[in-house]
Design a protein around this motif. Structure first.
Motif, PDB file in Angstrom:
ATOM      1  N   ARG A 147       0.825  -1.200   0.000  1.00  0.00           N
ATOM      2  CA  ARG A 147       0.000   0.000   0.000  1.00  0.00           C
ATOM      3  C   ARG A 147       0.865   1.257   0.000  1.00  0.00           C
ATOM      4  O   ARG A 147       2.040   1.209   0.348  1.00  0.00           O
ATOM      5  CB  ARG A 147      -0.888   0.033   1.254  1.00  0.00           C
ATOM      6  N   ARG A 164      -4.480  -3.105   4.818  1.00  0.00           N
ATOM      7  CA  ARG A 164      -5.758  -2.394   4.787  1.00  0.00           C
ATOM      8  C   ARG A 164      -6.151  -2.091   3.348  1.00  0.00           C
ATOM      9  O   ARG A 164      -5.305  -1.720   2.548  1.00  0.00           O
ATOM     10  CB  ARG A 164      -5.617  -1.057   5.516  1.00  0.00           C
ATOM     11  N   PRO A 165      -7.434  -2.225   3.054  1.00  0.00           N
ATOM     12  CA  PRO A 165      -7.868  -1.788   1.729  1.00  0.00           C
ATOM     13  C   PRO A 165      -7.559  -0.295   1.569  1.00  0.00           C
ATOM     14  O   PRO A 165      -7.704   0.459   2.530  1.00  0.00           O
ATOM     15  CB  PRO A 165      -9.380  -2.015   1.747  1.00  0.00           C
ATOM     16  N   GLU A 166      -7.115   0.102   0.404  1.00  0.00           N
ATOM     17  CA  GLU A 166      -6.790   1.517   0.180  1.00  0.00           C
ATOM     18  C   GLU A 166      -7.666   2.024  -0.962  1.00  0.00           C
ATOM     19  O   GLU A 166      -7.432   1.712  -2.117  1.00  0.00           O
ATOM     20  CB  GLU A 166      -5.311   1.647  -0.168  1.00  0.00           C
ATOM     21  N   LEU A 167      -8.690   2.776  -0.597  1.00  0.00           N
ATOM     22  CA  LEU A 167      -9.707   3.180  -1.563  1.00  0.00           C
ATOM     23  C   LEU A 167      -9.561   4.637  -1.977  1.00  0.00           C
ATOM     24  O   LEU A 167      -9.285   5.501  -1.152  1.00  0.00           O
ATOM     25  CB  LEU A 167     -11.092   2.961  -0.956  1.00  0.00           C
ATOM     26  N   TRP A 168      -9.832   4.875  -3.255  1.00  0.00           N
ATOM     27  CA  TRP A 168      -9.745   6.221  -3.823  1.00  0.00           C
ATOM     28  C   TRP A 168      -8.424   6.860  -3.403  1.00  0.00           C
ATOM     29  O   TRP A 168      -7.397   6.195  -3.411  1.00  0.00           O
ATOM     30  CB  TRP A 168     -10.963   7.064  -3.396  1.00  0.00           C
ATOM     31  N   ILE A 170      -8.083   8.074  -0.397  1.00  0.00           N
ATOM     32  CA  ILE A 170      -8.280   8.216   1.043  1.00  0.00           C
ATOM     33  C   ILE A 170      -7.304   7.289   1.770  1.00  0.00           C
ATOM     34  O   ILE A 170      -7.409   6.069   1.660  1.00  0.00           O
ATOM     35  CB  ILE A 170      -9.741   7.891   1.432  1.00  0.00           C
ATOM     36  N   TYR A 171      -6.363   7.867   2.470  1.00  0.00           N
ATOM     37  CA  TYR A 171      -5.342   7.084   3.144  1.00  0.00           C
ATOM     38  C   TYR A 171      -5.612   7.051   4.636  1.00  0.00           C
ATOM     39  O   TYR A 171      -5.679   8.090   5.290  1.00  0.00           O
ATOM     40  CB  TYR A 171      -3.953   7.663   2.852  1.00  0.00           C
ATOM     41  N   ASN A 172      -5.771   5.839   5.160  1.00  0.00           N
ATOM     42  CA  ASN A 172      -6.075   5.653   6.574  1.00  0.00           C
ATOM     43  C   ASN A 172      -4.770   5.516   7.359  1.00  0.00           C
ATOM     44  O   ASN A 172      -4.115   4.485   7.306  1.00  0.00           O
ATOM     45  CB  ASN A 172      -6.950   4.404   6.722  1.00  0.00           C
TER      46      ASN A 172
ATOM     47  N   THR B 100     -11.495  -2.215  -4.076  1.00  0.00           N
ATOM     48  CA  THR B 100     -10.320  -1.379  -3.836  1.00  0.00           C
ATOM     49  C   THR B 100      -9.640  -1.010  -5.153  1.00  0.00           C
ATOM     50  O   THR B 100      -9.353   0.156  -5.420  1.00  0.00           O
ATOM     51  CB  THR B 100      -9.317  -2.130  -2.938  1.00  0.00           C
ATOM     52  N   SER B 103     -11.701   1.377  -7.299  1.00  0.00           N
ATOM     53  CA  SER B 103     -11.918   2.737  -6.794  1.00  0.00           C
ATOM     54  C   SER B 103     -10.959   3.733  -7.439  1.00  0.00           C
ATOM     55  O   SER B 103     -11.251   4.914  -7.535  1.00  0.00           O
ATOM     56  CB  SER B 103     -11.789   2.769  -5.263  1.00  0.00           C
ATOM     57  N   ASN B 104      -9.811   3.245  -7.879  1.00  0.00           N
ATOM     58  CA  ASN B 104      -8.818   4.155  -8.460  1.00  0.00           C
ATOM     59  C   ASN B 104      -8.668   4.021  -9.966  1.00  0.00           C
ATOM     60  O   ASN B 104      -7.767   4.607 -10.542  1.00  0.00           O
ATOM     61  CB  ASN B 104      -7.457   3.905  -7.820  1.00  0.00           C
ATOM     62  N   GLN B 335     -13.963   8.504   7.144  1.00  0.00           N
ATOM     63  CA  GLN B 335     -12.993   9.405   6.531  1.00  0.00           C
ATOM     64  C   GLN B 335     -13.456   9.749   5.124  1.00  0.00           C
ATOM     65  O   GLN B 335     -13.673   8.860   4.287  1.00  0.00           O
ATOM     66  CB  GLN B 335     -11.597   8.752   6.521  1.00  0.00           C
ATOM     67  N   ILE B 396     -14.518   6.168   3.501  1.00  0.00           N
ATOM     68  CA  ILE B 396     -14.228   4.866   4.104  1.00  0.00           C
ATOM     69  C   ILE B 396     -14.689   4.848   5.560  1.00  0.00           C
ATOM     70  O   ILE B 396     -14.813   5.901   6.202  1.00  0.00           O
ATOM     71  CB  ILE B 396     -12.720   4.503   4.042  1.00  0.00           C
ATOM     72  N   ILE B 398     -13.737   3.302   9.308  1.00  0.00           N
ATOM     73  CA  ILE B 398     -12.610   2.755  10.066  1.00  0.00           C
ATOM     74  C   ILE B 398     -13.136   2.261  11.411  1.00  0.00           C
ATOM     75  O   ILE B 398     -13.934   2.946  12.059  1.00  0.00           O
ATOM     76  CB  ILE B 398     -11.534   3.845  10.296  1.00  0.00           C
ATOM     77  N   THR B 405      -9.426  -0.259   8.025  1.00  0.00           N
ATOM     78  CA  THR B 405     -10.466   0.181   7.088  1.00  0.00           C
ATOM     79  C   THR B 405     -11.428  -0.980   6.869  1.00  0.00           C
ATOM     80  O   THR B 405     -11.020  -2.041   6.412  1.00  0.00           O
ATOM     81  CB  THR B 405      -9.832   0.588   5.739  1.00  0.00           C
TER      82      THR B 405
END
Lengths: 301, 416
Positions: A147, A164-168, A170-172, B100, B103-104, B335, B396, B398, B405
């Motif tokens: 990631r 962790r899933p990493e969507l768009w 948006i970074y958690n 996932t 999404s990009n 988020q 997302i 959390i 996530t």
């Protein structure tokens, strides 16, 4: 609606700046890991774009194996003086002196593996919660799955199955105490992208990236710089060659390529027509097919 | 030159890894040392040729189990475009990975096995691509070599798929008959499929037009960081750093800061040492406002003439990504762009059986489940419906206990 208007270098730059600013916004004690290589030099340039005229919201951290190319250290010190940011150095020699790691013996001895311990100690000592690095997904198969915000446990371990899933975009960055996040703003850049960007932005580089004359020996089919750090024996024949380096790491594990690329344009031509990947010049990845995956699980960068 | 990010949807059985391997191999994106490793591998096709699928499965853990456990990113380029492939596994247990990856991405390649036609997983993949609002879809009918390159087989699959596309709401679908194993219509047009006169897959990827939303009505600038040098020389400098999520801003635009609702005017746009008059979607810049207003990370600056919805009770589509099931009594974190706030999923309206597209009123929301929910946020959220503006409509969830996530939200509308 209109067509994409951002050129690819602009898009990659904008993404990296965005990621750097997310680090600033989400973490209390981030750091930028600076190796002296072109990727981390690019990161520093991107950080200037992200935060000037303000100061960086993080120090630079250099994990120093003590087996550096002299040119890298000269460059590092000049750069720090130029940008006026804070530098923290973690010394592998200290880890050796403290008995935390033991120096390897034999012909292929390298401090490359030892630096993971120094890195983790430096992170713990300064309580860094995020470490920005210049790794790219095109370098290696394990990196291709990592990631952009990569959570490590308190042993620095990467668990590929529990990412962790990493969507768009948006970074958690939420973590527990003791954990930290490795952040890779140039994940989506290729080696050639980095070079084209360095050329476009006129970023100065250490001289070892350009062709020069150097005493070398050949080991396992690769050209290594002759140095006091390399354990040599009678079988090793020193030859003077015209070489340059494609990646810059510890002197004992970074191979040179024969080259007459004296200018950045020559380098870009050389890489564009090259048939060997960048990490092909890293002895540390040649150990086994899963070498990088195993090292990352162990806390390597 | 621009960048196209795309995802491939299909399972190992459909030849997805072989298709990616073929794209990389035939477009000469594989370097000698990687090729050497490829040739050295013991895995071969039945006819003794190299198994190109090896190029995409990265981790030791995966090779041992012969599966793809996660999204892998691959990079290649041609003279026309740079490409980033998000390679996500297609099995149902990996729905979250496909979400996932999607999404990009700006384009999805949906693989169909020519021998099997439109099957359950085609429905699933198509639904997800539609849910995530990918602007372009390619249906690659693969293994054409196994059906004697029959035009009739291809035409029937296209007809079937058109019905499915209408059902899930997919536009902009392009159909290409291919054989990844043999290399037909992947990079080069195929003499075996002379009845097909369209572009090969790569030609299509090179030429397909991907649009960006640069309308002023959707001008959205989430603030990431406030630049305040506080030096003597720059005592009053106050710049808002961020990336334009969608739309465009220009100097002198009248803007509103949300959620506060304060208005001001853009005084200056900075990009390091440059001062562009305009900032477009995707650009990372620093914005200065005319008035000394209170703006901090998490706020969003929008064009006053085109404002998003502002609400704390929101209907959304949810994809659940955690092994712990959804708990409507728990407080989660949400988020959205640069803002993180507390939220509760107040109600599960329904779940979707993504194989049949039927609604399911079972309230247990488990790993890989997708459905419609109503959530309540601790503060009003400034969002656009995901269907209209992805960049300001995704969020997302959390788990505040594990920090993991656990959900992807496609926000739909205020139901306050």
């Amino acid at each position: 609606m209109s067509k994409y208007r951002l050129d690819y270098l602009d898009e990659l730059e904008a993404e990296a700046i965005y990621i750097l600013r997310e680090v600033a916004g989400q973490f209390e004690k981030p750091a930028l890991l600076f190796s002296g290589g072109k990727d981390s030099i690019t990161l520093v340039h991107l950080a200037l774009k992200a935060f000037r005229p303000g100061k960086f919201p993080f120090p630079l951290v250099h994990i120093d194996t003590g087996h550096n190319f002299e040119e890298t250290i000269t460059y590092r010190d000049e750069m720090i003086a130029r940008i006026g940011e804070k530098l923290i150095v973690g010394n592998v020699q200290d880890s050796i002196d403290e008995g935390k790691v033991i120096e390897q013996k034999g012909k292929n001895a390298s401090r490359n593996a030892l630096q993971t311990v120094t890195l983790l100690d430096t992170i713990a000592k300064h309580q860094f919660d995020a470490c920005i690095g210049g790794a790219r997904r095109d370098e290696e198969k394990a990196r291709a799955k990592e990631r952009i915000f990569s959570v490590r446990d308190e042993f620095g371990q990467w668990d590929p199955k529990r990412q962790r899933p990493e969507l768009w975009d948006i970074y958690n960055g939420k973590i527990h105490k003791g954990e930290n996040v490795r952040v890779f703003p140039i994940s989506n850049w290729t080696e050639l992208d980095v070079w084209n960007y360095i050329r476009r932005e006129n970023i100065p580089l250490p001289t070892i990236y350009f062709a020069h004359q150097r005493d070398c020996i050949t080991r396992n089919g690769q050209l290594m710089a002759a140095s006091p750090f390399l354990n040599m024996d009678d079988d090793d024949v020193i030859e003077r060659k015209n070489v340059r380096f494609r990646t810059v790491g510890d002197m004992t594990c970074t191979a040179a390529v024969e080259s007459y690329a004296f200018e950045i344009d020559d380098i870009i031509d050389e890489i564009a027509s090259s048939k060997i990947s960048e990490r092909g010049a890293r002895m540390d990845d040649k150990v086994s097919e899963a070498a990088m995956e195993e090292r990352k699980k162990g806390g390597y960068f | 030159m621009d960048i196209l990010k795309f995802i491939t949807a299909g399972s190992v059985d459909d030849g997805k890894s072989t298709l990616i391997g073929r794209l990389l191999y035939d477009s000469e994106a594989i370097l000698a040392d990687q090729l050497e490793a490829l040739h050295a591998s013991n895995r071969k096709n039945d006819d003794g040729t190299i198994d190109l699928a090896i190029l995409t499965d990265g981790l030791k853990a995966e090779r041992e189990q012969g599966i793809t456990i996660d999204v892998a990113y691959k990079y290649f380029e041609t003279d026309k475009r740079k490409f980033i492939i998000a390679d996500a596994p297609g099995h149902i247990q990996y729905t979250r990975n496909m979400v996932t990856g999607a999404s990009n991405a700006a384009l999805a390649i949906i693989l169909i096995d020519a021998r099997k036609g439109v099957v359950e997983q085609t429905t699933r993949h198509s639904f997800l691509v539609s849910l995530l609002q990918l602007p372009q879809v390619v249906v690659a009918v693969n293994k054409m070599d196994m059906v004697n390159y029959s035009q009739e087989v291809f035409d029937n699959i296209v007809a079937d798929y058109k019905k499915l596309a209408a059902k899930v709401g997919l536009d902009n679908v392009t159909y290409i008959p291919v054989s990844a194993l043999k290399g037909d219509n992947i990079v080069y047009n195929s003499a075996n499929i002379s009845w097909y006169t369209g572009d090969s897959l790569l030609q299509h990827l090179e030429n397909v037009e991907i649009k960006i939303d640069d309308s002023y009505a959707h001008a959205r600038f989430p603030v990431q960081w406030v630049v305040r040098p506080q030096t003597d020389a720059l005592h009053d400098y106050r710049g808002y750093a961020g990336r334009v999520a969608s739309g465009a801003f220009k100097v002198n635009d009248r803007v509103t800061v949300l959620p506060s609702g304060v208005t001001s005017t853009i005084a200056k746009i900075e990009l390091f040492d440059k001062e562009p008059a305009e900032a477009l979607a995707g650009m990372s810049v620093t914005v200065h406002l005319q008035d000394n207003v209170d703006v901090s990370r998490g706020d969003i600056i929008v064009n006053t003439a085109g404002q998003p919805q502002l609400s704390s009770v929101i209907e959304a589509d949810l994809c659940w990504m955690d092994t712990r099931q959804l708990d409507t009594s728990l407080t989660y974190l949400l988020q959205h762009n640069t803002k993180t706030i507390r939220c509760k999923i107040r109600e599960v309206v329904y779940k979707i059986n993504i194989n049949t597209l039927e609604k399911d009123y079972d309230e247990d929301f488990k790993l890989n489940d997708i459905g419609r929910v109503v959530l309540r946020t601790a503060e009003p959220l400034a969002f656009d419906p995901y269907q209209e503006n992805k960049a300001n409509g995704g969020a997302i969830i959390i788990d505040s206990r594990t920090n993991v996530t656990i959900g992807a939200l496609m926000l739909r509308q205020s139901v306050e």
